[in-house]
Structure formats: C-alpha cells, structure tokens
Design a protein around this motif. Structure first.
Motif, short mmCIF file in Angstrom:
data_model
loop_
_atom_site.label_atom_id
_atom_site.label_comp_id
_atom_site.label_asym_id
_atom_site.label_seq_id
_atom_site.Cartn_x
_atom_site.Cartn_y
_atom_site.Cartn_z
N LEU A 112 3.00 -0.80 2.64
CA LEU A 112 3.23 0.59 3.06
C LEU A 112 2.19 1.48 2.39
O LEU A 112 1.73 1.19 1.28
CB LEU A 112 4.62 1.07 2.60
N THR A 113 1.83 2.58 3.05
CA THR A 113 1.00 3.56 2.37
C THR A 113 1.85 4.16 1.25
O THR A 113 3.09 4.13 1.31
CB THR A 113 0.57 4.70 3.32
N ARG A 166 -4.94 1.77 -2.68
CA ARG A 166 -5.25 0.37 -2.36
C ARG A 166 -4.12 -0.57 -2.81
O ARG A 166 -3.69 -1.46 -2.07
CB ARG A 166 -6.57 -0.01 -3.06
N VAL A 167 -3.61 -0.34 -4.03
CA VAL A 167 -2.57 -1.19 -4.60
C VAL A 167 -1.31 -1.15 -3.74
O VAL A 167 -0.72 -2.19 -3.42
CB VAL A 167 -2.26 -0.77 -6.06
N PHE A 168 -0.89 0.05 -3.34
CA PHE A 168 0.36 0.15 -2.57
C PHE A 168 0.24 -0.49 -1.20
O PHE A 168 1.14 -1.19 -0.74
CB PHE A 168 0.85 1.60 -2.49
N LEU A 175 8.52 -3.66 -3.96
CA LEU A 175 8.00 -3.19 -5.24
C LEU A 175 6.65 -3.83 -5.51
O LEU A 175 6.46 -5.03 -5.29
CB LEU A 175 8.97 -3.56 -6.37
N PRO A 176 5.67 -3.04 -5.98
CA PRO A 176 4.36 -3.63 -6.29
C PRO A 176 4.50 -4.63 -7.43
O PRO A 176 5.39 -4.50 -8.28
CB PRO A 176 3.51 -2.42 -6.70
N LYS A 177 3.62 -5.63 -7.43
CA LYS A 177 3.76 -6.71 -8.42
C LYS A 177 2.84 -6.54 -9.63
O LYS A 177 3.13 -7.02 -10.71
CB LYS A 177 3.45 -8.06 -7.75
#
Length: 233
Positions: A170-171, A162-164, A123-125
């Motif tokens: 992962l893309t 960019r964030v992911f 999960l992105p932070k």
C-alpha cells in the motif's frame, strides 16, 4: 505466536478478536471470520467478550476437497448467509458425522468465493518500516505531516514511500488511512460513540469520518456496530 498443522477458520459470533501473523494483523469484529492456512504462525487476541467458533481442516483434506482456487494466504472475510447456515449446522448438537463432512466440504467452496473484508493491516518488516509505523500509530489525530513522520523515524520521505509500497503493498497514505480505520473499528466495537471516535481520531466531523470509514470497510460506522440509531452516523 504458534502455528497449527491444521488450517483454521475462526468466526467471531459475538465480540471482537484480533489475529496477529508475521505479515500483519486482522481485526475480526462480530460477524466476520478469518481464515488461517495450515502452518501459518499466528495468535488470537480477544479484544472484547467474544464467542469464538473454530473449524479445523487437515491439509490433506483441503487438498482433496477444496476447489482449485488456492487458500494459501490468511484473509478476513464477510460471513455470507450460506456460510452462517453452514456454521450453525456444523455446531448444532444433532448434526451427524456424515452431514458434518458435507458441511465442512461446502465451507471450503464458499471460502474461495467470499469477498475479502478489508480489515487487514499489513505491517512493514524492516526496522525502518516498523519505526515509521510506530510513529504513525502514535499520531492518532493524524496531525503529523509525512515529512515530520519521516524525520521522527530517522529516515527520508523517499525511503518511507519506498518501504511502505514494497513491504505492505500500500502507499503510505492508504496504509495510514487504513490504520486509522482499523483503530476506529476497535474503538467502536468497545462501545465508544461514533462522534467520540471521530473526534479522537482527528476527523473534522462525523460525516467525514463516516465517509473515510465507508471507503475502507464498505460499511457505515452505524452498519458496522449494527445499531438502529441511524442519526449518529
């Protein structure tokens, strides 16, 4: 969330659990296990009636016994026939202390050699990353374009990409596919029929769903739920 001073192997002998850590979440269906190193914050959520087996190790023991391959990150794993035998032996009523010690020592060696199971959804932070993830989770049928997702999350496609990549490794396309399959595993484990799960998640056919499921998990949906009814996949 809580963290243990001990490392922990959680095995779902039956049922399914989800393990949450700050990095993301693992779906742990029956016959898979998850390794949590000592000191890693986590909580275990039982999704369906589950029989859980847990083995704990003191960090000093791991240092002394484990092979030189690091076990510092949490991961989900397929249970090999040897690991299953070791677990059965460890939990058998008549296993002596000496034998138990040898068994859990061998488990550490087996852990370093087992293939990881791709049921982890990182999960992105960042706040923007979480907003994007929430919009994507809400789009169960995969109908929104990347432009629409970015716009609903109040960001640009460039930032989204960019964030992911930076925060999940992962893309966005791969992450989104894995998120759908992790959701599918949850639905299948709760007894929802394969054709219904495929329709719920917006796949054109059960065949295309089976193909996407196999790309992520290396299993067909039928193998995953362990049914003998091969017609449904």
């Amino acid at each position: 969330m809580h963290s243990h001073g001990q490392a922990q192997l959680t095995f779902a002998a039956s049922g399914m659990v989800q393990v949450h850590t700050v990095e993301g979440r693992w779906l742990v269906p029956s016959q898979l296990a998850v390794w949590i190193p000592a000191g890693v914050e986590h909580h275990v959520e039982v999704l369906t009636d589950a029989e859980l087996w847990m083995v704990h190790w003191e960090p000093s023991i791991i240092k002394a016994w484990a092979p030189p391959i690091p076990l510092e990150r949490a991961f989900a794993l397929r249970i090999t026939p040897l690991m299953r035998t070791l677990l059965d032996t460890a939990f058998a009523a008549n296993t002596t202390a000496d034998k138990s010690e040898l068994v859990v020592r061998l488990m550490l060696h087996e852990l370093t050699e087992i293939e990881h199971a791709p049921t982890f959804l990182p999960l992105p932070k960042s706040a923007v990353g979480r907003r994007i993830a929430n919009v994507a989770f809400g789009d169960r049928r995969n109908q929104l374009s990347v432009n629409e997702i970015a716009s609903r999350a109040a960001t640009s496609v460039r930032t989204l990409s960019r964030v992911f990549q930076a925060e999940t490794g992962l893309t966005f396309k791969l992450w989104r596919q894995r998120a759908r399959i992790v959701l599918a595993m949850d639905r299948l484990a709760r007894g929802v029929a394969i054709a219904q799960v495929a329709a719920e998640l917006g796949f054109a056919s059960t065949a295309s769903f089976s193909c996407a499921f196999r790309q992520v998990t290396m299993l067909t949906p039928t193998d995953f739920i362990g049914t003998a009814d091969k017609k449904s996949s």
